[in-house]
Scaffold this active site. Structure first.
Site, PDB file in Angstrom:
ATOM      1  N   THR A 247      18.811  43.407  88.076  1.00  0.00           N
ATOM      2  CA  THR A 247      19.207  44.613  87.334  1.00  0.00           C
ATOM      3  C   THR A 247      20.721  44.680  87.233  1.00  0.00           C
ATOM      4  OG1 THR A 247      19.210  45.936  89.377  1.00  0.00           O
ATOM      5  CG2 THR A 247      17.175  45.930  88.069  1.00  0.00           C
ATOM      6  N   ARG A 249      23.661  41.935  85.911  1.00  0.00           N
ATOM      7  CA  ARG A 249      24.035  41.423  84.597  1.00  0.00           C
ATOM      8  C   ARG A 249      23.348  40.077  84.418  1.00  0.00           C
ATOM      9  NH1 ARG A 249      25.199  45.846  83.882  1.00  0.00           N
ATOM     10  NH2 ARG A 249      27.155  46.794  83.158  1.00  0.00           N
ATOM     11  N   GLU A 277      21.315  39.055  75.562  1.00  0.00           N
ATOM     12  CA  GLU A 277      20.435  40.215  75.554  1.00  0.00           C
ATOM     13  C   GLU A 277      20.399  40.813  74.151  1.00  0.00           C
ATOM     14  OE1 GLU A 277      20.874  44.306  77.834  1.00  0.00           O
ATOM     15  OE2 GLU A 277      20.529  42.661  79.236  1.00  0.00           O
ATOM     16  N   HIS A 296      16.387  46.393  79.475  1.00  0.00           N
ATOM     17  CA  HIS A 296      17.565  47.074  80.031  1.00  0.00           C
ATOM     18  C   HIS A 296      17.298  48.580  80.154  1.00  0.00           C
ATOM     19  CE1 HIS A 296      22.142  46.296  80.465  1.00  0.00           C
ATOM     20  NE2 HIS A 296      21.786  47.318  81.225  1.00  0.00           N
ATOM     21  N   ALA A 298      16.427  50.070  83.253  1.00  0.00           N
ATOM     22  CA  ALA A 298      16.521  50.565  84.629  1.00  0.00           C
ATOM     23  C   ALA A 298      17.476  51.740  84.755  1.00  0.00           C
ATOM     24  CB  ALA A 298      16.952  49.440  85.569  1.00  0.00           C
TER      25      ALA A 298
END
Length: 340
Positions: A247, A249, A277, A296, A298
């Site tokens: 979580t 990078r 990403e 992404h 979280a």
């Protein structure tokens, strides 16, 4: 005492409505002279420059317009930047010049770390029970597995969790793990052994953490030193059946090496971040059963954004009453970091 003037700056212009509920907006208006209906999304128009020129506090957020050298004549009153995100300096072209003028800053990194840590904890515990691969197998077979499977799932009791990086998020994860019967290893070269032990973990070198942990959770910042830090050699050290949770990078992991290791089926991964990403459409990670990919998510979402908004209002109230920020950011240090 005269209330300080504040101005909102972020994108999209409707973002404040997601960050602040009515109570938070009311607190902002009590603590400062602010037009909560005005949100600066650019700093070039006469209206925006007039609003900026009258501001003592810049309440900024994601995708806020950057205050550049050309805007300095319009920010002579500015005394504080409160940022609804991780780094207030991101909305300043030259944070050092503001620090030299006595401008102080605060950010909401701590508030945003809570949901990231909660997501991480959930994935660590699910990995210990091997819930995600079991759910996929159950969906395929549509039958209850044999009872002996109960003896092959590791569970979470006395399992080893490795935390890479005692960042803001990493520290919250460490605190949450104290409630569970797990052994926690920590790799963070910036800490002393005593500091790591104080966080509830046993400090170890990175290679020992990778080889000893049933679940490895990444929380290091992305720097030149940590880019690709989890490389093929480190991944090869992981135990068979171990899970990598990222979580942090995506670029702290060598993506090609991770893909190759996951294709072998030897380890599992939970990836909320990737590099790039999103992943290319032809990435092999999309089709692997031992990989959980989330977009992404979280960080703060929905009602969790109000925690960030409340943290921002807390800081504005502290500044307005002459108290120091609860979560200050050193703008001079941010400037030095950019130079490096």
């Amino acid at each position: 005492m005269t209330r300080p003037r504040a101005v909102l700056a972020m994108n999209p212009p409707g973002l404040p409505g997601s960050l602040f509920d009515e109570d938070a907006f009311a607190r902002l208006r009590r603590a400062s002279d602010i037009d909560t209906g005005l949100v600066l999304t650019e700093l070039e128009s006469a209206r925006s420059r007039q609003a900026l020129a009258g501001a003592d506090i810049l309440v900024a957020g994601w995708d806020a317009p950057v205050v550049r050298a050309a805007h300095l004549p319009y920010v002579s009153r500015l005394r504080a930047v409160v940022y609804a995100g991780g780094v207030a300096a991101t909305c300043l072209e030259d944070p050092g010049s503001f620090a030299a003028r006595g401008v102080v800053a605060a950010n909401a990194r701590a508030a945003n770390s809570v949901p990231v840590a909660e997501y991480t904890l959930a994935m660590i515990l699910l990995a210990g029970k091997r819930v995600l691969p079991a759910a996929r197998a159950y969906r395929r077979s549509r039958s209850v597995p044999d009872h002996p499977a109960k003896h092959t799932v590791p569970g979470n009791y006395r399992q080893t969790v490795g935390i890479v990086g005692a960042s803001t998020v990493g520290r919250v994860v460490l605190a949450l793990l104290r409630s569970f019967d797990v052994d926690v290893l920590l790799y963070d070269p910036t800490l002393t052994a005593e500091q790591a032990i104080g966080l509830g973990a046993r400090p170890v070198p990175l290679d020992e953490l990778m080889s000893s942990s049933h679940v490895v959770s990444l929380h290091q910042p992305l720097t030149p030193r940590t880019r690709g830090q989890i490389d093929a050699g480190m991944l090869a050290l992981m135990r068979d059946g171990a899970t990598l949770v990222n979580t942090a990078r995506g670029a702290v992991v060598d993506q090609d090496a991770l893909t190759a290791e996951l294709r072998s089926g030897r380890i599992d991964a939970v990836l909320d971040v990737t590099d790039p990403e999103p992943l290319p459409a032809d990435s092999g990670l999309w089709s692997l059963d031992n990989v959980v990919l989330t977009p992404h998510l979280a960080g703060s979402m929905g009602g969790e954004l109000h925690r960030i908004g409340d943290a921002v209002v807390d800081e504005v109230e502290r500044f307005a009453s002459g108290r120091p920020f609860a979560h200050p950011e050193d703008l001079a240090a941010s400037a030095r970091a950019r130079v490096r």
